[in-house]
Design a protein around this motif. Structure first.
Motif, PDB file in Angstrom:
ATOM      1  N   PRO A   1     -11.450  26.730 -12.097  1.00  0.00           N
ATOM      2  CA  PRO A   1     -12.336  25.592 -12.135  1.00  0.00           C
ATOM      3  C   PRO A   1     -13.957  25.898 -11.703  1.00  0.00           C
ATOM      4  CG  PRO A   1     -10.724  25.453 -10.169  1.00  0.00           C
ATOM      5  CD  PRO A   1     -10.314  26.637 -11.063  1.00  0.00           C
TER       6      PRO A   1
ATOM      7  N   SER B   1       2.761  26.293   2.756  1.00  0.00           N
ATOM      8  CA  SER B   1       3.074  27.592   2.091  1.00  0.00           C
ATOM      9  C   SER B   1       2.205  28.770   2.248  1.00  0.00           C
ATOM     10  CB  SER B   1       2.968  27.331   0.572  1.00  0.00           C
ATOM     11  OG  SER B   1       1.568  27.123   0.079  1.00  0.00           O
TER      12      SER B   1
ATOM     13  N   ILE C   1       0.888  -1.172   0.077  1.00  0.00           N
ATOM     14  CA  ILE C   1      -0.013  -0.072  -0.045  1.00  0.00           C
ATOM     15  C   ILE C   1       0.905   1.143  -0.073  1.00  0.00           C
ATOM     16  CG2 ILE C   1      -1.757   1.270   1.404  1.00  0.00           C
ATOM     17  CD1 ILE C   1      -2.975  -1.431   1.942  1.00  0.00           C
ATOM     18  N   GLU C   2       0.636   2.313  -1.079  1.00  0.00           N
ATOM     19  CA  GLU C   2       1.380   3.339  -0.895  1.00  0.00           C
ATOM     20  C   GLU C   2       1.143   4.288   0.075  1.00  0.00           C
ATOM     21  OE1 GLU C   2       3.589   3.448  -3.608  1.00  0.00           O
ATOM     22  OE2 GLU C   2       2.824   1.995  -5.210  1.00  0.00           O
ATOM     23  N   VAL C   3       2.228   4.802   0.423  1.00  0.00           N
ATOM     24  CA  VAL C   3       2.151   5.762   1.466  1.00  0.00           C
ATOM     25  C   VAL C   3       2.141   7.149   0.742  1.00  0.00           C
ATOM     26  CG1 VAL C   3       3.375   6.846   3.542  1.00  0.00           C
ATOM     27  CG2 VAL C   3       3.576   4.291   3.125  1.00  0.00           C
ATOM     28  N   VAL C   4       1.107   7.738   1.098  1.00  0.00           N
ATOM     29  CA  VAL C   4       0.812   9.069   0.386  1.00  0.00           C
ATOM     30  C   VAL C   4       1.565  10.418   1.104  1.00  0.00           C
ATOM     31  CG1 VAL C   4      -0.952  10.559  -0.336  1.00  0.00           C
ATOM     32  CG2 VAL C   4      -1.252   8.350  -0.352  1.00  0.00           C
ATOM     33  N   GLU C   5       2.430  10.787   0.470  1.00  0.00           N
ATOM     34  CA  GLU C   5       3.134  12.063   0.865  1.00  0.00           C
ATOM     35  C   GLU C   5       2.637  13.395   0.188  1.00  0.00           C
ATOM     36  OE1 GLU C   5       7.103  12.406   1.979  1.00  0.00           O
ATOM     37  OE2 GLU C   5       7.460  10.435   1.764  1.00  0.00           O
ATOM     38  N   VAL C   6       1.991  14.198   0.991  1.00  0.00           N
ATOM     39  CA  VAL C   6       1.566  15.413   0.349  1.00  0.00           C
ATOM     40  C   VAL C   6       1.968  16.616   1.326  1.00  0.00           C
ATOM     41  CG1 VAL C   6      -0.403  16.627  -0.223  1.00  0.00           C
ATOM     42  CG2 VAL C   6      -0.331  14.149  -0.718  1.00  0.00           C
ATOM     43  N   PRO C   7       2.416  17.589   0.636  1.00  0.00           N
ATOM     44  CA  PRO C   7       2.728  18.744   1.886  1.00  0.00           C
ATOM     45  C   PRO C   7       1.603  19.249   2.521  1.00  0.00           C
ATOM     46  CG  PRO C   7       2.963  19.392  -0.718  1.00  0.00           C
ATOM     47  CD  PRO C   7       2.825  18.052  -0.639  1.00  0.00           C
ATOM     48  N   PRO C   8       1.456  19.488   3.690  1.00  0.00           N
ATOM     49  CA  PRO C   8       0.439  20.060   4.508  1.00  0.00           C
ATOM     50  C   PRO C   8       0.088  21.336   3.675  1.00  0.00           C
ATOM     51  CG  PRO C   8       2.387  20.308   5.690  1.00  0.00           C
ATOM     52  CD  PRO C   8       2.776  19.497   4.449  1.00  0.00           C
ATOM     53  N   SER C   9      -1.372  21.319   3.620  1.00  0.00           N
ATOM     54  CA  SER C   9      -1.873  22.745   3.034  1.00  0.00           C
ATOM     55  C   SER C   9      -1.402  23.980   3.615  1.00  0.00           C
ATOM     56  CB  SER C   9      -3.482  22.499   3.220  1.00  0.00           C
ATOM     57  OG  SER C   9      -3.776  21.361   3.333  1.00  0.00           O
TER      58      SER C   9
ATOM     59  N   GLY D   1      -8.248  20.969 -13.434  1.00  0.00           N
ATOM     60  CA  GLY D   1      -8.484  22.310 -13.075  1.00  0.00           C
ATOM     61  C   GLY D   1      -9.846  22.613 -13.662  1.00  0.00           C
ATOM     62  N   LEU D   2     -10.734  21.782 -14.018  1.00  0.00           N
ATOM     63  CA  LEU D   2     -11.827  22.330 -14.689  1.00  0.00           C
ATOM     64  C   LEU D   2     -13.024  22.465 -13.674  1.00  0.00           C
ATOM     65  CD1 LEU D   2     -11.752  20.193 -17.971  1.00  0.00           C
ATOM     66  CD2 LEU D   2     -11.844  22.749 -17.775  1.00  0.00           C
TER      67      LEU D   2
ATOM     68  N   SER E   1      -4.940   1.410  -2.990  1.00  0.00           N
ATOM     69  CA  SER E   1      -3.929   2.095  -3.823  1.00  0.00           C
ATOM     70  C   SER E   1      -2.746   0.820  -3.858  1.00  0.00           C
ATOM     71  CB  SER E   1      -3.322   3.223  -3.297  1.00  0.00           C
ATOM     72  OG  SER E   1      -4.269   4.154  -3.405  1.00  0.00           O
TER      73      SER E   1
ATOM     74  N   ARG F   1      -0.651  31.291   2.197  1.00  0.00           N
ATOM     75  CA  ARG F   1      -1.930  31.318   1.491  1.00  0.00           C
ATOM     76  C   ARG F   1      -1.762  31.917   0.167  1.00  0.00           C
ATOM     77  NH1 ARG F   1      -5.364  28.602   0.422  1.00  0.00           N
ATOM     78  NH2 ARG F   1      -7.543  29.244   0.297  1.00  0.00           N
ATOM     79  N   GLU F   2      -2.324  31.087  -0.736  1.00  0.00           N
ATOM     80  CA  GLU F   2      -2.128  31.632  -2.327  1.00  0.00           C
ATOM     81  C   GLU F   2      -3.473  32.053  -2.692  1.00  0.00           C
ATOM     82  OE1 GLU F   2       1.082  29.113  -4.822  1.00  0.00           O
ATOM     83  OE2 GLU F   2      -0.433  27.970  -3.763  1.00  0.00           O
ATOM     84  N   HIS F   3      -3.465  33.171  -3.553  1.00  0.00           N
ATOM     85  CA  HIS F   3      -4.821  33.577  -4.141  1.00  0.00           C
ATOM     86  C   HIS F   3      -4.610  33.284  -5.617  1.00  0.00           C
ATOM     87  CE1 HIS F   3      -6.388  34.835  -0.397  1.00  0.00           C
ATOM     88  NE2 HIS F   3      -5.123  35.377  -0.118  1.00  0.00           N
ATOM     89  N   ARG F   4      -6.047  33.394  -6.152  1.00  0.00           N
ATOM     90  CA  ARG F   4      -6.032  33.467  -7.669  1.00  0.00           C
ATOM     91  C   ARG F   4      -5.532  34.641  -8.292  1.00  0.00           C
ATOM     92  NH1 ARG F   4      -9.749  29.835  -9.985  1.00  0.00           N
ATOM     93  NH2 ARG F   4      -9.950  31.510 -11.614  1.00  0.00           N
TER      94      ARG F   4
END
Ligand SMILES: Nc1ncnc2c1ncn2[C@@H]1O[C@H](COP(=O)(O)OP(=O)(O)O)[C@@H](O)[C@H]1O
Ligand SMILES: [Mg+2]
Lengths: 384, 331
Positions: free
Chosen positions: A373, A14, A3-11, B68-69, B232, A16-19
């Motif tokens: 989106p 960084s 089972i793959e260990v998912v590594e995602v940077p915590p939200s 991105g939609l 997975s 806070r980014e804006h559009r």
């Protein structure tokens, strides 16, 4: 089985980014041209479009011939009045037909693409929503102008027979062009909002009908609201004249209390009418031809300008025209009452300004609906 | 005016997570329908990841979010180092998306479809034309290049859709049911192409509900059901796993009797071959070595074996066993 260990940077890692606004609103000529060319290619190659253009040519040509036949030279005895009438009628019909055709050119541009599954393909590229909307608008407008171009031979014919000067009439064509562009923009906005192409077409026709007809009806309906009892001076007959002896009745001033319509308070309702905007974009006819022109556009212009100048407080109830006196000489009638003067103030800039606001608003609405989106989809539609 | 480099013209450095796709806790509802309920997914550069699930399990919705939609209602998404909801432009410049329903501009030719998409990706006209020609050859549409796209068959349209997704040479490819409508030849081509793109270091996510078509293509698999990631795993290594095999013999009754005797109970008669003269029987074996041993023993014992092969692909088996285990029902 691993089972793959998912590594995602915590939200929160960084800042806070804006559009960025330019991701939605930036416009480049390259992008706009790409969309416009795509739209035109799609349209120009369909046979339906060629047939529509042909039908248009025949109809406008037919109307021109009809008008020239009916209003022959003898009717006016004046080439200029005749040329102006033909020109006015042709422009009137071009506007009328244009208001029928323009909505069909843009009212399915967005929801039609959505139904065909091609809208998302464009959105998934680097085109901004603004480029997609403006490109589609330019294409629809160009198609509308093709119809206008197909009417040019007849307009030139009218100009030549009437030996009219071109420049003042060009302003009318320029305003007509802009009005058609705005109708295309309104259709585009509805096609971005409504989920079905038939729905947006109906909405666009309702909007056009509202502007063309409802404004005039409202102008009429509001008349009682701006009508009040006032005293006016009237030039009226006293006693009976002896016509056989060449004695017309005498006339004199008197005052009357009667309803007076203050149309100068509601004329602006008419300024939102496309026919008024186009009709008013020509210079007023010369004084001596003022009440002689017979074409609908001049009549509309005269009407709205007169409405704008409001009521006159002197009226001629006496006027009996010219008569023969006892010696058989023709005596012209001279009235002490001024003819109602159409206002010199132009109405069309108000209407055109309003329309440009409508157009800009429509573009903004459409762009906002095309941003990705997508948060909410029109009911019953899929992105792909 | 036009830029020659489609991607990267913002000049922003990629963030440190090294590209690929990651999604965590992604949710998306349409009104009352929870299309994606809770998806975790990682797809790595250089690998082909299969997105497997029955109809309506939320594969297309998830791919739309990654492309991105669509906005996710919740969750964290990164594609090629960017969040498509915030840095959509950068993400789209690096993402090729092939939708499952292929809508196309009716009166454009196949070549014009590609040059239009190239222009929409800010490529110059000459670059776009060159890229279109290259891709048309790649998907074997060269001789139909100047036909209107609407005369193409479904499979040809599908290939054009793949070419369209590749126009701007994206790092990440999102392919939604790419093999549907393809003939066997094109399926092989697709598989070869996808493997080649992966070898170039691209991240490829392929969705499908036809598992056999993914078997030979995918390195990893993510299983979706009812909008949730239920598993997975990596596809390689299946040879060392207990799974089902199908066995047929000239004499089915003799085969069953021998299996009984050898202590290898028949799980079931293969329903697909039930009515045949030689119905296949399904047995469960620990690994490939066990299969080889079974075959040797059967032949030695004089059973007239005709064939022994894995029953269904690796993914299919894994998937069916998962469904059984979780008691999931097909929607
Ligand atoms: N735009 C939409 N509006 C309403 N429901 C939708 C929409 N898109 C998808 N769904 C629903 O969400 C679920 C998942 O759909 P989808 O992602 O297309 O599944 P898949 O691609 O795995 O077959 C389905 O039940 C579908 O009906
Ligand atoms: Mg799907």
């Amino acid at each position: 089985m691993s089972i793959e260990v998912v590594e995602v940077p915590p939200s929160g890692a960084s800042p806070r980014e804006h559009r960025r606004w330019q991701d939605d609103w930036a416009l480049s000529w390259h992008g706009v041209r790409t969309v416009a060319r795509l739209e035109l290619r799609q349209r120009v190659r369909s046979t339906r479009w060629k047939i529509a253009l042909l039908v248009w040519f025949v109809v406008v040509g037919g109307i021109t011939m009809l008008v020239t036949g009916v209003f022959s030279d003898e009717w006016f005895g004046d080439e200029r009045a005749m040329g102006r009438t033909v020109f006015g009628l042709v422009v009137f019909f071009v506007l009328f037909l244009g208001l029928l055709v323009a909505p069909t050119l843009s009212a399915s541009a967005i929801n039609g693409d959505r139904a065909a599954g091609t809208l998302a393909t464009l959105q998934a590229t680097l085109l901004t929503p603004a480029e997609i909307v403006v490109g589609k608008l330019l294409a629809a407008w160009a198609a509308a102008l093709a119809f206008l171009a197909a009417s040019v031979p007849f307009l030139v014919f009218a100009l030549l027979t009437g030996e009219l000067s071109v420049a003042p009439l060009l302003s009318m064509l320029a305003v007509l062009t802009l009005v058609l562009g705005v109708v295309c923009a309104i259709g585009l906005a509805f096609s971005a909002v409504a989920s079905k192409a038939s729905g947006s077409a109906v909405l666009t026709y309702l909007a056009v009908a509202g502007l063309s007809v409802m404004t005039a009806i409202l102008f009429g309906l509001t008349a009682p609201l701006v009508t009040q009892m006032e005293e006016i001076r009237v030039w009226e007959t006293v006693g009976q004249g002896e016509w056989e002896e060449g004695q017309p009745p005498a006339c004199e001033w008197s005052t009357h209390e009667q309803p007076v319509w203050h149309s100068e308070r509601t004329w602006w309702l008419l300024a939102a009418n496309p026919f008024v905007i186009v009709a008013d974009a020509q210079p007023l006819p010369d004084e001596d031809q003022l009440w002689m022109t017979e074409d609908p556009l001049s009549a509309i212009q005269l009407g709205v300008r007169t409405a704008r100048s409001g009521p006159t407080y002197e009226q001629d109830w006496c006027g009996y025209g010219e008569y023969y006196d006892a010696d058989g000489n023709l005596v012209p009638y001279e009235s002490p009452v001024q003819e109602p003067e159409p206002s010199e103030a132009e109405v069309w800039p108000w209407g055109l300004g309003l329309y440009l606001l409508f157009g800009a608003g429509s573009v903004v609405v459409a762009v906002r609906r095309l941003r990705i989106p997508t948060r909410s989809l029109p009911r019953g539609t899929r992105v792909a | 005016m036009a830029r020659t480099t489609p991607a990267n013209h913002y000049g922003l450095a990629m963030t440190s997570d090294g590209g690929g796709i990651s999604a965590r806790g992604v949710r998306r509802a349409f009104g009352a329908v929870q299309a994606v309920a809770d998806v975790d997914l990682v797809a790595r550069p250089g690998r082909v990841t299969a997105l497997v699930g029955p109809n309506g399990s939320g594969k297309t919705t998830l791919l739309l979010i990654l492309a991105g939609l669509l906005t996710p209602d919740a969750g964290h998404v990164r594609v090629a180092g960017y969040d498509p909801a915030i840095r959509g432009r950068e993400a789209r410049a690096r993402t090729g998306w092939m939708p499952d329903v292929f809508g196309t501009w009716d009166s454009l030719t196949a070549r014009e479809v590609l040059t239009t998409v190239a222009a929409a990706h800010r490529m110059s006209r000459s670059d776009g034309a060159a890229r279109a020609a290259e891709l048309l050859d790649l998907v074997h549409l060269g001789d139909l290049a100047d036909q209107p796209a609407h005369v193409l068959s479904r499979g040809q349209k599908q290939r054009l859709g793949l070419a369209r997704a590749l126009v701007h040479d994206p790092q990440v490819l999102l392919l939604d049911e790419p093999a549907s409508g393809l003939d066997p030849r094109s399926r092989v081509d697709l598989r070869v192409l996808v493997r080649r793109l992966a070898a170039q270091g691209k991240t490829i996510l392929v969705s499908s509900h036809v598992l056999t078509e993914l078997d030979e293509m995918a390195d990893d698999a993510v299983f979706l059901s009812g909008g949730r990631t239920i598993e997975s795993r990596s596809v390689a290594g299946a040879a060392a796993e207990r799974r089902r095999w199908r066995l047929t013999a000239l004499d089915p009754t003799g085969l069953s009797a021998w299996l009984e005797q050898a202590g290898m109970p028949v799980v079931e008669i293969d329903p697909a071959t039930e009515d045949d003269a030689q119905p296949g029987v399904i047995v469960e074996l620990d690994d490939d070595t066990a299969a080889a041993a079974l075959l040797r023993d059967a032949v030695t014992a004089g059973v007239p074996v005709v064939s022994l092969a894995p029953a269904g692909g690796v993914l299919e088996q894994a998937y069916l066993s998962l469904e059984l285990a979780k008691g999931e029902e097909r929607r």
